[in-house]
Design an enzyme around this catalytic site. Sequence first.
Site, PDB file in Angstrom:
ATOM      1  N   ASP A 234       0.865  12.649  14.603  1.00 41.77           N
ATOM      2  CA  ASP A 234       0.260  13.832  15.295  1.00 41.77           C
ATOM      3  C   ASP A 234       1.450  14.642  16.086  1.00 41.77           C
ATOM      4  O   ASP A 234       0.996  16.183  16.104  1.00 41.77           O
ATOM      5  CB  ASP A 234      -0.853  13.319  16.078  1.00 41.77           C
ATOM      6  CG  ASP A 234      -1.730  12.410  15.471  1.00 41.77           C
ATOM      7  OD1 ASP A 234      -2.526  12.619  14.748  1.00 41.77           O
ATOM      8  OD2 ASP A 234      -1.843  11.358  15.862  1.00 41.77           O
TER       9      ASP A 234
ATOM     10  N   ASN B  48      -6.038   2.463  10.702  1.00 46.65           N
ATOM     11  CA  ASN B  48      -7.204   3.166  11.602  1.00 46.65           C
ATOM     12  C   ASN B  48      -8.191   2.336  11.959  1.00 46.65           C
ATOM     13  O   ASN B  48      -8.707   1.687  10.914  1.00 46.65           O
ATOM     14  CB  ASN B  48      -7.510   4.373  10.954  1.00 46.65           C
ATOM     15  CG  ASN B  48      -6.289   5.463  11.209  1.00 46.65           C
ATOM     16  OD1 ASN B  48      -5.822   5.632  12.401  1.00 46.65           O
ATOM     17  ND2 ASN B  48      -5.852   6.241  10.319  1.00 46.65           N
TER      18      ASN B  48
ATOM     19  N   GLY C 136       0.876  -1.175   0.049  1.00 42.23           N
ATOM     20  CA  GLY C 136       0.085   0.065  -0.073  1.00 42.23           C
ATOM     21  C   GLY C 136       0.894   1.267   0.216  1.00 42.23           C
ATOM     22  O   GLY C 136       1.927   1.262   0.192  1.00 42.23           O
TER      23      GLY C 136
ATOM     24  N   HIS D 270      -6.002   8.539  18.249  1.00 40.01           N
ATOM     25  CA  HIS D 270      -5.614   9.312  17.055  1.00 40.01           C
ATOM     26  C   HIS D 270      -6.823   9.497  16.445  1.00 40.01           C
ATOM     27  O   HIS D 270      -7.173   8.551  15.458  1.00 40.01           O
ATOM     28  CB  HIS D 270      -4.655   8.265  16.210  1.00 40.01           C
ATOM     29  CG  HIS D 270      -4.421   8.444  15.101  1.00 40.01           C
ATOM     30  ND1 HIS D 270      -3.456   9.662  14.588  1.00 40.01           N
ATOM     31  CD2 HIS D 270      -4.552   7.850  13.797  1.00 40.01           C
ATOM     32  CE1 HIS D 270      -3.455   9.921  13.531  1.00 40.01           C
ATOM     33  NE2 HIS D 270      -4.066   8.777  12.740  1.00 40.01           N
TER      34      HIS D 270
ATOM     35  N   VAL E 135      -0.801   0.850  13.094  1.00 45.54           N
ATOM     36  CA  VAL E 135      -0.850   2.028  12.243  1.00 45.54           C
ATOM     37  C   VAL E 135      -2.303   2.234  11.633  1.00 45.54           C
ATOM     38  O   VAL E 135      -3.090   3.340  11.544  1.00 45.54           O
ATOM     39  CB  VAL E 135       0.065   2.396  10.915  1.00 45.54           C
ATOM     40  CG1 VAL E 135       0.107   3.509  10.270  1.00 45.54           C
ATOM     41  CG2 VAL E 135       1.647   2.300  11.667  1.00 45.54           C
TER      42      VAL E 135
HETATM   43  C1  LMR Z   1      -3.511  10.382   9.125  1.00 46.14           C
HETATM   44  O1  LMR Z   1      -3.725  10.874  10.190  1.00 46.14           O
HETATM   45  O2  LMR Z   1      -3.266  11.212   8.204  1.00 46.14           O
HETATM   46  C2  LMR Z   1      -3.992   9.115   8.940  1.00 46.14           C
HETATM   47  O3  LMR Z   1      -4.514   8.532  10.183  1.00 46.14           O
HETATM   48  C3  LMR Z   1      -4.842   8.861   8.020  1.00 46.14           C
HETATM   49  C4  LMR Z   1      -6.280   9.493   8.090  1.00 46.14           C
HETATM   50  O4  LMR Z   1      -7.329   8.756   7.660  1.00 46.14           O
HETATM   51  O5  LMR Z   1      -6.417  10.443   8.777  1.00 46.14           O
END
Ligand code: LMR
Length: 329
Positions: free
Chosen positions: A159, A131, A14, A187, A129
């Site tokens: 972040d 989500n 990916g 997250h 990682v």
């Molecule tokens: C991000 O923070 O960029 C990743 O977790 C992808 C998303 O869907 O936000």
Amino acid sequence: MKAPITISITGAAGNIGYALVFRLASGCVFGHDQPLNLRLIEIEPGMAALEGVMMELCDCAFPLLHEVVGTADLDLGFTGANWVVLIGSVPRKAGMERGDLLGVNGRIFTGQGQAIARNAAPDVRVLVVGNPCNTNALIAMHNAAGVPRERIFAMTRLDENRAKNLLALKAGVPVAQVSNLCIWGNHSATQYPDFTHAKIQGRPVTDLIPDEEWLKGEFIVTVQQRGAAILKARGASSAASGANAVMDTLQSLITPTPAGDWHSLAVCSDGSYGIEQGLIASMPVRTLENGQWEIVQGLHIDAFSQAKIDLTIHELMQERDAVKDLIPV
Ligand code: LMR
């Protein structure tokens, strides 16, 4: 020459995987004297693309790359893994929150947790990682019987990097001069990038950025919404910055944290800061000399921060309750 370490990566073909594997194989994270084996895992429809990635890895002739295995078989993929990076999952589309992926992605992590427990090396460490990464890590942790909880993490380093960059831009200093930035909680759009303990040039952020309205408002929201902003701009989720954050996280887990600083990592809560035990929540973490890590203790949490932390922890509790069928009792 050191013995090779084995790194297993799901979703290896990916976008994030493609941005990650070459840098890992070049020795950037584990050192230029550390040979490695890569076990690259894809679902069946991704296997053709994975073949291509493996061809390119061969064509790089990386001196440190000992062995590359590409597979759709989880047992084979996790065999002997010292490190596992779980990226493979359905990414969100425009208009979705990461939590909307819970139903689609959550169950992937039950089988992966079980396969890690069956096959990985005794010292395996797992970074999630895909989500919603905190709750996916929670599912993997509960299904990986025998893998100690302190070896399972979810990534909030992206972040942290985003927040540090924003503070650096606002203060007009290089990003390397921002330290002690902690992301609390999930997250997700409820995460709390904590500027109250962050430092710029070793001083409180408010010394260089006296604009408290910006810090409490636009700064936080921009970090919370950065993934969505990238998704909107690119038409696809962040990839290179995500891969870079994986590398930063791994690096921080193998290197003692500089004195006085910390890094953000979602770990299994031990109840610190009143965060419910067992949740996978982002907190300030320090890596010790012996490779162990600890949650930084004793930070004063003011009323503003407490309200933000409560909100994001509440969301994690809701996510946990929504996946209780995937968590064996
Ligand atoms: C991000 O923070 O960029 C990743 O977790 C992808 C998303 O869907 O936000």
